[in-house]
Design a protein around this motif. Structure first.
Motif, PDB file in Angstrom:
ATOM      1  N   ARG A 119      -7.694  -3.296 -12.363  1.00  0.00           N
ATOM      2  CA  ARG A 119      -6.621  -4.429 -10.931  1.00  0.00           C
ATOM      3  C   ARG A 119      -5.189  -4.087 -11.789  1.00  0.00           C
ATOM      4  N   LEU A 171      -3.560  -9.391  -0.665  1.00  0.00           N
ATOM      5  CA  LEU A 171      -2.451  -8.475  -0.129  1.00  0.00           C
ATOM      6  C   LEU A 171      -1.154  -8.218   0.201  1.00  0.00           C
ATOM      7  N   GLU A 181       1.482   1.519  -3.693  1.00  0.00           N
ATOM      8  CA  GLU A 181       0.500   1.414  -4.692  1.00  0.00           C
ATOM      9  C   GLU A 181       0.195   3.251  -5.720  1.00  0.00           C
ATOM     10  N   GLN A 193      -3.239  -5.317  -5.137  1.00  0.00           N
ATOM     11  CA  GLN A 193      -4.318  -4.535  -4.260  1.00  0.00           C
ATOM     12  C   GLN A 193      -4.624  -6.134  -4.143  1.00  0.00           C
ATOM     13  N   GLU A 194      -6.113  -6.709  -2.879  1.00  0.00           N
ATOM     14  CA  GLU A 194      -6.229  -8.088  -3.344  1.00  0.00           C
ATOM     15  C   GLU A 194      -7.092  -8.404  -4.266  1.00  0.00           C
ATOM     16  N   THR A 195      -6.900  -9.394  -4.846  1.00  0.00           N
ATOM     17  CA  THR A 195      -6.726 -10.211  -6.305  1.00  0.00           C
ATOM     18  C   THR A 195      -8.222 -11.362  -6.480  1.00  0.00           C
ATOM     19  N   GLU A 229       0.533  -1.328   0.293  1.00  0.00           N
ATOM     20  CA  GLU A 229       0.374   0.282   0.063  1.00  0.00           C
ATOM     21  C   GLU A 229       0.800   0.841  -0.210  1.00  0.00           C
TER      22      GLU A 229
END
Length: 279
Positions: A226, A203, A48, A151-153, A45
């Motif tokens: 994404r 993440l 990003e 990011q969480e995917t 984070e």
């Protein structure tokens, strides 16, 4: 630099403790590995926003999704962001990530080929089946790509998926990313019985895959991009090979001044981990 930022930079240089004993053998057998907690969520984070801002500034795509070809709908793509922003350089030059790459390949040193940000927009299309090394004028298959989601995917966002063991299969290595590669390789993967392995990414998770491992990704069905950062690592002794297609000719630009037969010891291709020197 704040204390929090310093801690994130420090983490990038600390060894990754989660690499299983069998990871290198698994990687050589399967052609890929999905690792949990490669970086902390806080560290991802931290980087990003800068990467996203640079992608928005530099990607150059101005066509609506509906007017693009299959490749253009797959993702926005920006190469060598590390040259554009010092903060991105911290991530790309991470000793932790480079050491994982070296350990998986079973080599003492790895050097940088290049990085790429790959952003699949909301409603972005599939990433067709392909193998990365089709694009690389390299003398060795001791190379890999790190795929690090920012990011969480979940599955609906189109995480990367791999054909287990396909790096040993020579068919289809002459195919660029295209509708043709999607059709022909999807059929070949099914006929050969290669397992199509797809899983969500938490993440901080990351995957590593070999240059000849066939892989693909589904569409992004979510309402947010994404966002993914990738880094390509080479065995430190890999040499430049004679290009075999127009894309490999173009990719010579990422090793400026390195001639065929030479190790690309250029300012763009530094050694990021050398076990014999403690880096």
């Amino acid at each position: 630099m704040s204390a929090d930022t310093t801690s994130h930079v420090h983490e990038l240089d600390l060894p990754y403790e989660g690499l299983p004993v069998s990871a290198s053998a698994d990687f050589h057998r399967d052609g890929f590995v999905h690792l949990s907690g490669v970086l902390s969520p806080a560290t991802v984070e931290e980087y990003e926003p800068t990467i996203t801002a640079e992608v928005l500034r530099l990607n150059g795509q101005d066509l609506p999704l509906a007017e693009r070809d299959t490749y253009g709908r797959a993702f926005l793509q920006v190469t060598n962001l590390w040259q554009q922003h010092a903060k991105v350089r911290e991530l790309v030059f991470s000793r932790r990530l480079a050491k994982i790459a070296a350990d998986l390949l079973g080599v003492h040193a790895v050097r940088l080929y290049y990085d790429q940000a790959l952003y699949k927009e909301p409603s972005g299309g599939i990433t067709p089946w392909h193998a990365d090394q089709y694009y690389w004028p390299l003398s060795s298959d001791r190379c890999l790509t790190l795929w690090l989601p920012l990011q969480e995917t979940p599955l609906e966002m189109g995480p990367l998926a791999f054909a287990r063991g396909s790096h040993t299969f020579s068919y289809g290595r002459d195919l660029p990313i295209s509708d043709a590669s999607e059709a022909r390789l999807r059929q070949a993967v099914a006929e050969q019985g290669f397992e199509d392995v797809v899983a969500p990414f938490a993440l901080g998770d990351a995957s590593f895959h070999r240059g000849w491992t066939f892989h693909h990704a589904g569409p992004n069905l979510s309402t947010v991009p994404r966002r993914v950062m990738t880094v390509i690592y080479l065995d430190g002794d890999t040499r430049v090979a004679e290009p075999t297609n127009e894309h490999q000719i173009a990719d010579r630009a990422w090793m400026p001044g390195a001639e065929v037969g030479q190790v690309p010891r250029t300012p763009l291709n530094p050694v990021l981990h050398d076990g014999s020197r403690g880096r």
